[in-house]
Design a protein around this motif. Structure first.
Motif, PDB file in Angstrom:
ATOM      1  N   ASN A 180     -13.268   2.229   8.940  1.00 52.53           N
ATOM      2  CA  ASN A 180     -13.305   1.206   7.888  1.00 52.53           C
ATOM      3  C   ASN A 180     -14.726   0.674   7.706  1.00 52.53           C
ATOM      4  O   ASN A 180     -15.200   0.523   6.583  1.00 52.53           O
ATOM      5  CB  ASN A 180     -12.424   0.016   8.305  1.00 52.53           C
ATOM      6  CG  ASN A 180     -11.131  -0.041   7.528  1.00 52.53           C
ATOM      7  OD1 ASN A 180     -11.046   0.490   6.413  1.00 52.53           O
ATOM      8  ND2 ASN A 180     -10.135  -0.685   8.098  1.00 52.53           N
TER       9      ASN A 180
ATOM     10  N   ASP B 236      -8.081   2.546   3.055  1.00 53.69           N
ATOM     11  CA  ASP B 236      -6.758   2.531   2.405  1.00 53.69           C
ATOM     12  C   ASP B 236      -6.246   3.953   2.191  1.00 53.69           C
ATOM     13  O   ASP B 236      -5.053   4.232   2.334  1.00 53.69           O
ATOM     14  CB  ASP B 236      -6.845   1.827   1.039  1.00 53.69           C
ATOM     15  CG  ASP B 236      -6.855   0.301   1.191  1.00 53.69           C
ATOM     16  OD1 ASP B 236      -6.767  -0.157   2.339  1.00 53.69           O
ATOM     17  OD2 ASP B 236      -6.962  -0.405   0.167  1.00 53.69           O
TER      18      ASP B 236
ATOM     19  N   ASP C 217      -9.080   4.293  16.615  1.00 57.02           N
ATOM     20  CA  ASP C 217     -10.426   3.954  16.117  1.00 57.02           C
ATOM     21  C   ASP C 217     -10.498   3.882  14.599  1.00 57.02           C
ATOM     22  O   ASP C 217     -11.371   4.500  13.965  1.00 57.02           O
ATOM     23  CB  ASP C 217     -11.457   4.980  16.632  1.00 57.02           C
ATOM     24  CG  ASP C 217     -11.555   4.934  18.144  1.00 57.02           C
ATOM     25  OD1 ASP C 217     -11.369   3.829  18.710  1.00 57.02           O
ATOM     26  OD2 ASP C 217     -11.780   5.984  18.760  1.00 57.02           O
ATOM     27  N   PHE C 218      -9.587   3.157  14.036  1.00 56.46           N
ATOM     28  CA  PHE C 218      -9.566   3.007  12.581  1.00 56.46           C
ATOM     29  C   PHE C 218     -10.639   2.018  12.116  1.00 56.46           C
ATOM     30  O   PHE C 218     -11.241   2.167  11.055  1.00 56.46           O
ATOM     31  CB  PHE C 218      -8.172   2.548  12.150  1.00 56.46           C
ATOM     32  CG  PHE C 218      -8.001   2.399  10.672  1.00 56.46           C
ATOM     33  CD1 PHE C 218      -8.391   3.415   9.803  1.00 56.46           C
ATOM     34  CD2 PHE C 218      -7.465   1.239  10.125  1.00 56.46           C
ATOM     35  CE1 PHE C 218      -8.234   3.286   8.425  1.00 56.46           C
ATOM     36  CE2 PHE C 218      -7.306   1.104   8.751  1.00 56.46           C
ATOM     37  CZ  PHE C 218      -7.690   2.131   7.903  1.00 56.46           C
ATOM     38  N   LYS C 219     -10.884   1.000  12.957  1.00 58.94           N
ATOM     39  CA  LYS C 219     -11.853  -0.044  12.574  1.00 58.94           C
ATOM     40  C   LYS C 219     -13.243   0.563  12.297  1.00 58.94           C
ATOM     41  O   LYS C 219     -13.825   0.292  11.233  1.00 58.94           O
ATOM     42  CB  LYS C 219     -11.898  -1.132  13.661  1.00 58.94           C
ATOM     43  CG  LYS C 219     -12.688  -2.339  13.268  1.00 58.94           C
ATOM     44  CD  LYS C 219     -12.551  -3.440  14.306  1.00 58.94           C
ATOM     45  CE  LYS C 219     -13.443  -4.620  13.995  1.00 58.94           C
ATOM     46  NZ  LYS C 219     -14.769  -4.292  13.482  1.00 58.94           N
ATOM     47  N   PRO C 220     -13.762   1.403  13.203  1.00 53.77           N
ATOM     48  CA  PRO C 220     -15.073   1.999  12.905  1.00 53.77           C
ATOM     49  C   PRO C 220     -15.083   2.794  11.604  1.00 53.77           C
ATOM     50  O   PRO C 220     -16.076   2.763  10.863  1.00 53.77           O
ATOM     51  CB  PRO C 220     -15.322   2.929  14.101  1.00 53.77           C
ATOM     52  CG  PRO C 220     -14.407   2.454  15.165  1.00 53.77           C
ATOM     53  CD  PRO C 220     -13.257   1.768  14.517  1.00 53.77           C
TER      54      PRO C 220
ATOM     55  N   LEU D 243       0.809  -1.211   0.000  1.00 53.19           N
ATOM     56  CA  LEU D 243       0.000   0.000   0.000  1.00 53.19           C
ATOM     57  C   LEU D 243       0.851   1.274   0.000  1.00 53.19           C
ATOM     58  O   LEU D 243       0.538   2.250  -0.686  1.00 53.19           O
ATOM     59  CB  LEU D 243      -0.911  -0.023   1.243  1.00 53.19           C
ATOM     60  CG  LEU D 243      -2.195   0.774   1.201  1.00 53.19           C
ATOM     61  CD1 LEU D 243      -3.051   0.377   0.005  1.00 53.19           C
ATOM     62  CD2 LEU D 243      -2.991   0.536   2.494  1.00 53.19           C
TER      63      LEU D 243
ATOM     64  N   LYS E 253      -2.011   6.182  23.209  1.00 55.62           N
ATOM     65  CA  LYS E 253      -3.444   5.991  22.911  1.00 55.62           C
ATOM     66  C   LYS E 253      -4.298   6.423  24.104  1.00 55.62           C
ATOM     67  O   LYS E 253      -5.370   6.990  23.957  1.00 55.62           O
ATOM     68  CB  LYS E 253      -3.724   4.529  22.557  1.00 55.62           C
ATOM     69  CG  LYS E 253      -3.425   4.221  21.095  1.00 55.62           C
ATOM     70  CD  LYS E 253      -3.798   2.805  20.777  1.00 55.62           C
ATOM     71  CE  LYS E 253      -3.834   2.537  19.283  1.00 55.62           C
ATOM     72  NZ  LYS E 253      -4.806   3.315  18.538  1.00 55.62           N
TER      73      LYS E 253
ATOM     74  N   ASP F   3       0.182   4.711  15.245  1.00 49.87           N
ATOM     75  CA  ASP F   3      -1.028   3.896  15.088  1.00 49.87           C
ATOM     76  C   ASP F   3      -2.239   4.824  15.034  1.00 49.87           C
ATOM     77  O   ASP F   3      -2.289   5.832  15.747  1.00 49.87           O
ATOM     78  CB  ASP F   3      -1.137   2.936  16.293  1.00 49.87           C
ATOM     79  CG  ASP F   3      -2.285   1.950  16.134  1.00 49.87           C
ATOM     80  OD1 ASP F   3      -2.726   1.709  14.985  1.00 49.87           O
ATOM     81  OD2 ASP F   3      -2.752   1.423  17.164  1.00 49.87           O
ATOM     82  N   LEU F   4      -3.211   4.479  14.178  1.00 51.09           N
ATOM     83  CA  LEU F   4      -4.438   5.279  14.107  1.00 51.09           C
ATOM     84  C   LEU F   4      -5.365   4.885  15.259  1.00 51.09           C
ATOM     85  O   LEU F   4      -5.437   3.706  15.620  1.00 51.09           O
ATOM     86  CB  LEU F   4      -5.148   5.013  12.782  1.00 51.09           C
ATOM     87  CG  LEU F   4      -4.461   5.569  11.530  1.00 51.09           C
ATOM     88  CD1 LEU F   4      -5.087   4.982  10.273  1.00 51.09           C
ATOM     89  CD2 LEU F   4      -4.548   7.094  11.505  1.00 51.09           C
TER      90      LEU F   4
ATOM     91  N   GLY G 175      -1.341  -2.855   8.171  1.00 49.06           N
ATOM     92  CA  GLY G 175      -2.554  -2.195   8.669  1.00 49.06           C
ATOM     93  C   GLY G 175      -2.297  -0.713   8.884  1.00 49.06           C
ATOM     94  O   GLY G 175      -1.739  -0.043   8.011  1.00 49.06           O
ATOM     95  N   ASP G 176      -2.664  -0.213  10.072  1.00 46.73           N
ATOM     96  CA  ASP G 176      -2.467   1.211  10.347  1.00 46.73           C
ATOM     97  C   ASP G 176      -1.259   1.450  11.244  1.00 46.73           C
ATOM     98  O   ASP G 176      -1.167   2.459  11.915  1.00 46.73           O
ATOM     99  CB  ASP G 176      -3.746   1.794  10.983  1.00 46.73           C
ATOM    100  CG  ASP G 176      -4.142   1.041  12.258  1.00 46.73           C
ATOM    101  OD1 ASP G 176      -3.619  -0.070  12.475  1.00 46.73           O
ATOM    102  OD2 ASP G 176      -4.958   1.571  13.034  1.00 46.73           O
TER     103      ASP G 176
ATOM    104  N   ILE H 194      -4.678   5.222   5.314  1.00 42.70           N
ATOM    105  CA  ILE H 194      -3.344   4.636   5.543  1.00 42.70           C
ATOM    106  C   ILE H 194      -2.315   5.303   4.616  1.00 42.70           C
ATOM    107  O   ILE H 194      -1.203   5.652   5.032  1.00 42.70           O
ATOM    108  CB  ILE H 194      -3.392   3.100   5.320  1.00 42.70           C
ATOM    109  CG1 ILE H 194      -4.251   2.463   6.419  1.00 42.70           C
ATOM    110  CG2 ILE H 194      -1.997   2.496   5.307  1.00 42.70           C
ATOM    111  CD1 ILE H 194      -4.521   0.980   6.230  1.00 42.70           C
TER     112      ILE H 194
END
Ligand SMILES: Nc1nc2c(ncn2[C@@H]2O[C@H](COP(=O)(O)OP(=O)(O)OP(=O)(O)O)[C@@H](O)[C@H]2O)c(=O)[nH]1
Length: 598
Positions: A456, A465, A451-454, A419, A579, A448-449, A491-492, A468
């Motif tokens: 996404n 993407d 709350d990246f999952k939400p 990526l 975090k 690291d990001l 990932g992130d 990222i």
């Protein structure tokens, strides 16, 4: 000796200093201090420099005032001889290992009444071998190159003493003295060592001294090393011996131990040699025939005839490389009229070329490549002579060096993240290990990001993407520099290994830029609301603020961390802390080594 007998110590008049000096000379109240000189490659002590102090608490305690008083009183020689006598006696008493470096002034050497036999007699009495004594000639006073001084130097040398030039670079006649005396070692004055990491001119000066010393087979000792940064830079330049407060202070009763951190570093380097020879110039090493400088050009001609692939042959003197003899120089000489007949009995030294790079086998390929590219363009075709502890090991070629570096680049590309095209975890770990093994000073930042999952889940992976890629771009933009290594674990998660000093400002710049630019990836509604609403597992609506980046930074202790595992653990722990801070945050951990959990 009663202390009160010593004249008033607070009086600053020079007549008082001179009275004090008389006292010092009459009562012989000189205390020798010994400062260790280390082999930087092994951490072993190679010897001590003797430094004299007057009575404690007196103005004459420090050598500057002491010797100044002696000069004004016209009693310098008397003082020098007393200092020498005291140093030798104490050196024997303490049974110090290695060599004893003794300071001798030009003026004492040229003095007609200089009792040359005195030192020898004292050494005999104390049971010290002559070859353990190094006479340091200070460059700070002018030398009379054809008179008594050089004759005295020669006399000392004949007695078996070694000669060193002290304070090289700050005096009157450095290069001339070097050329006239041909010492076994030169000591670079501390002026050139102080903050050498910040001064390219000083670096160039030291580099030139090393080049001259290499070709004259003379040791270089760096004086006045005061911190790790100076030490590392000097080692990178190829200095292998040094002294200074960072390594050991002058002491009347010195502890004789190998320098712990240097010794650890040496062990690491030797382990590293076995684990990963590919990274060092050792991997380029080929065995080739060699000649001695006294061999004839006929011998060279025959060897080159039998080895048509060789463009040159290394020239050695008792196993130590002196330079090379090149095929085209020989052909040119022999192709002139009667050339072969005239020159084939001449010694190799006639065609000896010293413009060749000589490097220790554990030096990294990157460092050799840097040294080569810093040479003049005309020197770029030339060979690399590889040595181990100064002795010839083999040769490497520029072609092989380029090939190996290209292979390493391909290796990094193989493990790159598709990526961002940044190196992935294999090259990141490898780079951390390399820096640990070289005992380098570096910081590691883990990005690291939050709350990246939400995000996404809400906008889909394609948009994810883009986030990222945005973070990768910002990291590259703000953090790329020759000393930093950027990687994308996956990932992130990103990792940056820093050797630059302004890493914190750079990290903050990434955070500021991300905070601003990530807004472009949200739809107007979410932007207005300041985040996204998403249903969680309990089927309740949960609010997630705009994306932010957490950065945790660690400063691993290269001597305490054994491998990348520990460094990555430390960095991940720091990231967790950042975090907890919430939002765009930078957490700088103070922990320098990983806690072992039993
Ligand atoms: N779009 C995209 N998503 C990815 C990629 N690789 C991993 N992910 C997703 O990124 C998320 C990473 O997980 P976490 O870092 O635990 O998620 P998070 O919500 O940021 O959690 P915290 O880091 O604890 O704040 C998961 O949803 C993965 O599916 C990728 O290449 N592209």
């Amino acid at each position: 000796m009663p202390v009160h007998a010593f004249p008033n110590v607070t009086d600053t008049t020079s007549s008082t200093d001179i009275d004090s000096l008389s006292y010092v000379l009459t009562h012989k109240v000189i205390t020798p201090y010994f400062q260790p000189i280390f082999d930087l490659l092994t951490g072993e002590i190679i010897g001590h420099e003797a430094l004299s102090r007057g009575p404690a608490e007196s103005r004459l305690h420090m050598p500057d005032t002491l010797f100044k008083a002696a000069i004004s009183a016209g009693r310098l020689h008397e003082l020098e001889l007393l200092c020498r006598e005291k140093s030798l006696q104490r050196f024997a008493e303490l049974a110090l290992p290695g060599k004893l470096f003794l300071n001798v002034s030009a003026s004492l050497l040229s003095s007609a009444n200089h009792q040359k036999g005195m030192t020898l007699a004292l050494l005999k009495q104390l049971g010290i071998e002559q070859d353990r004594i190094v006479i340091e000639l200070s460059e700070q006073q002018p030398y009379d190159s054809c008179g008594l001084t050089l004759a005295s130097v020669e006399y000392y040398r004949k007695m078996g003493f070694s000669i060193a030039i002290d304070d090289l670079g700050v005096g009157y006649s450095g290069l001339r003295l070097w050329s006239d005396v041909q010492p076994g070692s030169v000591k670079i004055d501390k002026y050139f060592i102080h903050q050498i990491d910040k001064d390219p001119v000083k670096r160039e000066f030291v580099r030139s001294i090393i080049a001259i010393a290499q070709s004259l087979h003379c040791d270089v000792i760096a004086e006045g090393i005061e911190n790790l940064t100076e030490l590392e830079l000097l080692m990178e330049l190829g200095v292998t011996r040094g002294q200074g407060f960072y390594l050991g202070r002058p002491d009347p009763n010195p502890q004789v131990f190998a320098h712990k951190q240097l010794a650890q570093r040496a062990r690491r380097v030797s382990q590293h040699r076995n684990i990963d020879e590919g990274e060092t110039v050792h991997s380029l090493c080929r065995t080739v025939p060699t000649v001695n400088s006294t061999d004839t050009l006929l011998t060279v001609s025959e060897l080159l005839r039998d080895h048509p692939d060789l463009l040159s042959l290394p020239v050695l003197d008792q196993g130590i490389p002196k330079g090379v003899v090149r095929r085209h120089d020989l052909l040119e000489l022999f192709s002139s009229q009667y050339g072969r007949a005239l020159y084939e009995t001449k010694p190799v030294s006639k065609l000896l070329k010293k413009d060749v790079l000589i490097v220790e086998s554990f030096i990294s390929l990157a460092s050799v490549s840097k040294q080569l590219t810093q040479q003049a363009e005309s020197a770029l075709n030339h060979e690399i002579i590889i040595v181990q502890d100064g002795a010839f090991l083999g040769v490497g070629s520029l072609r092989d060096l380029l090939k190996r570096i290209t292979d390493l680049k391909i290796h990094n590309a193989t493990y790159a993240n598709p990526l961002t095209l940044l190196p992935g975890s294999v090259p990141i770990n490898r780079e951390i290990d390399r820096r640990l093994h070289a005992a380098m000073d570096f910081h590691v930042a883990y990005f690291d990001l939050n709350d990246f999952k939400p995000f996404n889940d809400f906008y889909g992976y394609a948009k994810g993407d883009e986030v990222i890629q945005l973070l990768g771009r910002l990291i590259k933009h703000h953090l790329t520099s020759a000393e930093n290594f950027l990687g994308h674990i996956g990932g992130d998660d990103f990792v940056v290994i820093f050797s630059c000093a302004d890493w914190a400002e750079r990290c903050r710049a990434v955070l500021a830029a991300f905070e601003e630019q990530v807004r472009d990836l949200y739809a107007p509604k979410e932007l207005q609301e300041g985040g996204i609403w998403l249903e969680n597992r309990a089927e309740q609506q949960q609010f997630f603020s705009l994306l932010s980046v957490a950065i945790g930074v660690v400063h691993p202790d290269s001597y305490a961390c054994e491998s990348y595992h520990e460094v990555v653990e430390l960095a991940a722990e720091a990231k967790k802390q950042s975090k907890k801070m919430g939002g765009n945050a930078l957490f700088i951990s103070r922990r320098r080594k990983h806690r072992i959990i039993s």
